[in-house]
Design a protein around this motif. Structure first.
Motif, mmCIF file in Angstrom:
data_model
loop_
_atom_site.group_PDB
_atom_site.id
_atom_site.type_symbol
_atom_site.label_atom_id
_atom_site.label_comp_id
_atom_site.label_asym_id
_atom_site.label_seq_id
_atom_site.Cartn_x
_atom_site.Cartn_y
_atom_site.Cartn_z
ATOM 1 N N VAL A 1 0.849 -1.193 0.000
ATOM 2 C CA VAL A 1 0.000 0.000 0.000
ATOM 3 C C VAL A 1 0.885 1.243 0.000
ATOM 4 N N GLN A 2 0.573 2.148 -0.903
ATOM 5 C CA GLN A 2 1.286 3.430 -0.935
ATOM 6 C C GLN A 2 0.278 4.569 -1.011
ATOM 7 N N LEU A 3 0.535 5.586 -0.210
ATOM 8 C CA LEU A 3 -0.262 6.809 -0.228
ATOM 9 C C LEU A 3 0.701 7.974 -0.389
ATOM 10 N N VAL A 4 0.536 8.753 -1.438
ATOM 11 C CA VAL A 4 1.454 9.855 -1.722
ATOM 12 C C VAL A 4 0.668 11.154 -1.800
ATOM 13 N N GLU A 5 0.929 12.038 -0.832
ATOM 14 C CA GLU A 5 0.230 13.320 -0.792
ATOM 15 C C GLU A 5 0.992 14.377 -1.579
ATOM 16 N N SER A 6 0.260 15.363 -2.038
ATOM 17 C CA SER A 6 0.848 16.519 -2.700
ATOM 18 C C SER A 6 -0.087 17.702 -2.545
ATOM 19 N N GLY B 1 -1.786 -0.152 -4.533
ATOM 20 C CA GLY B 1 -1.485 -1.357 -3.773
ATOM 21 C C GLY B 1 -2.649 -1.981 -3.044
ATOM 22 N N PHE B 2 -3.850 -1.462 -3.254
ATOM 23 C CA PHE B 2 -5.028 -2.051 -2.628
ATOM 24 C C PHE B 2 -6.242 -1.686 -3.480
ATOM 25 N N ALA B 3 -7.374 -2.312 -3.184
ATOM 26 C CA ALA B 3 -8.605 -2.080 -3.940
ATOM 27 C C ALA B 3 -9.222 -0.753 -3.488
ATOM 28 N N PHE B 4 -8.713 0.313 -4.050
ATOM 29 C CA PHE B 4 -9.051 1.669 -3.597
ATOM 30 C C PHE B 4 -10.555 1.901 -3.494
ATOM 31 N N GLY B 5 -11.291 1.471 -4.466
ATOM 32 C CA GLY B 5 -12.715 1.762 -4.526
ATOM 33 C C GLY B 5 -13.565 1.057 -3.491
ATOM 34 N N THR B 6 -12.952 0.203 -2.685
ATOM 35 C CA THR B 6 -13.735 -0.522 -1.682
ATOM 36 C C THR B 6 -13.492 -0.038 -0.265
ATOM 37 N N SER C 1 -13.134 14.837 -1.443
ATOM 38 C CA SER C 1 -13.709 14.174 -2.609
ATOM 39 C C SER C 1 -12.773 13.063 -3.049
ATOM 40 N N ARG C 2 -13.261 12.206 -3.932
ATOM 41 C CA ARG C 2 -12.418 11.127 -4.432
ATOM 42 C C ARG C 2 -12.738 10.825 -5.880
ATOM 43 N N ASP C 3 -11.756 10.254 -6.561
ATOM 44 C CA ASP C 3 -11.910 9.801 -7.941
ATOM 45 C C ASP C 3 -11.442 8.356 -7.959
ATOM 46 N N ASN C 4 -12.377 7.419 -7.926
ATOM 47 C CA ASN C 4 -11.991 6.009 -7.844
ATOM 48 C C ASN C 4 -11.287 5.528 -9.108
ATOM 49 N N ALA C 5 -11.612 6.120 -10.245
ATOM 50 C CA ALA C 5 -10.950 5.728 -11.490
ATOM 51 C C ALA C 5 -9.463 6.089 -11.466
ATOM 52 N N SER D 1 -7.418 2.357 6.253
ATOM 53 C CA SER D 1 -7.318 1.102 6.985
ATOM 54 C C SER D 1 -7.778 0.000 6.041
ATOM 55 N N VAL D 2 -6.881 -0.954 5.788
ATOM 56 C CA VAL D 2 -7.128 -2.000 4.801
ATOM 57 C C VAL D 2 -7.173 -3.350 5.492
ATOM 58 N N TYR D 3 -8.122 -4.209 5.058
ATOM 59 C CA TYR D 3 -8.218 -5.538 5.658
ATOM 60 C C TYR D 3 -7.304 -6.508 4.908
ATOM 61 N N ARG D 4 -6.300 -7.000 5.640
ATOM 62 C CA ARG D 4 -5.399 -8.021 5.090
ATOM 63 C C ARG D 4 -5.085 -8.989 6.224
ATOM 64 N N LEU D 5 -5.930 -10.007 6.359
ATOM 65 C CA LEU D 5 -5.825 -10.946 7.500
ATOM 66 C C LEU D 5 -5.870 -10.153 8.803
ATOM 67 N N GLY D 6 -6.704 -9.152 8.807
ATOM 68 C CA GLY D 6 -6.816 -8.236 9.935
ATOM 69 C C GLY D 6 -6.694 -6.816 9.411
ATOM 70 N N TRP D 7 -7.185 -5.857 10.182
ATOM 71 C CA TRP D 7 -7.147 -4.475 9.727
ATOM 72 C C TRP D 7 -5.761 -3.882 9.958
ATOM 73 N N ARG D 8 -5.249 -3.247 8.933
ATOM 74 C CA ARG D 8 -3.935 -2.620 9.020
ATOM 75 C C ARG D 8 -4.064 -1.176 8.576
ATOM 76 N N GLU D 9 -3.356 -0.311 9.296
ATOM 77 C CA GLU D 9 -3.429 1.121 9.008
ATOM 78 C C GLU D 9 -2.249 1.562 8.147
ATOM 79 N N TYR D 10 -2.541 2.464 7.212
ATOM 80 C CA TYR D 10 -1.506 2.999 6.342
ATOM 81 C C TYR D 10 -1.615 4.523 6.280
ATOM 82 N N TRP D 11 -0.449 5.163 6.305
ATOM 83 C CA TRP D 11 -0.362 6.620 6.266
ATOM 84 C C TRP D 11 0.540 7.056 5.129
#
Length: 118
Positions: free
Chosen positions: A1-6, A25-30, A70-74, A98-108
């Motif tokens: 999972v990667q999150l890149v702010e600007s 790195g994850f199913a963003f739209g879910t 707001s978000r743009d899932n595409a 917070s993404v579920y991968r065999l448990g909830w994991r937080e990403y920043w």
């Protein structure tokens, strides 16, 4: 999972900025996405949250009426439009999921600095 702010920077009081977070790195739209911020000497606080489809949003009282999430899932991106900025909005702003991968994991993300000053 990667999150890149600007989009952070220096702006005068009353000005506007638009932050962006590009996710991978994850199913963003879910997953719901959030923006947090942390000012010097203060705890990190939740600024805004948006649901997976973008239908539901919530804001901290301190930013209601001034910030819009707001978000743009595409494009796997989430944005924070900040208007009528005040000096007290000065902080490092973080994208969060917070993404579920065999448990909830937080990403920043790495954070982007917003400074509101004349």
């Amino acid at each position: 999972v990667q999150l890149v702010e600007s989009g952070g920077g220096l702006v005068q009081p009353g000005g506007s900025l638009r932050l962006s977070c590009l996710a991978s790195g994850f199913a963003f739209g879910t997953y719901g996405m959030s923006w947090y911020r942390q000012a010097p000497g203060k705890e990190r606080e939740l600024v805004a949250t948006i649901t997976s489809a973008g239908v539901g949003v919530n804001y901290a009282d301190s930013v209601k009426g001034r910030f819009t999430i707001s978000r743009d899932n595409a494009k796997q991106s989430v944005h924070l439009q900040m208007n009528s900025l005040k000096p007290e909005d000065t902080a490092v702003y973080y994208c969060y999921v917070s993404v579920y991968r065999l448990g909830w994991r937080e990403y920043w993300g790495q954070g982007t600095q917003v400074t509101v000053s004349s």
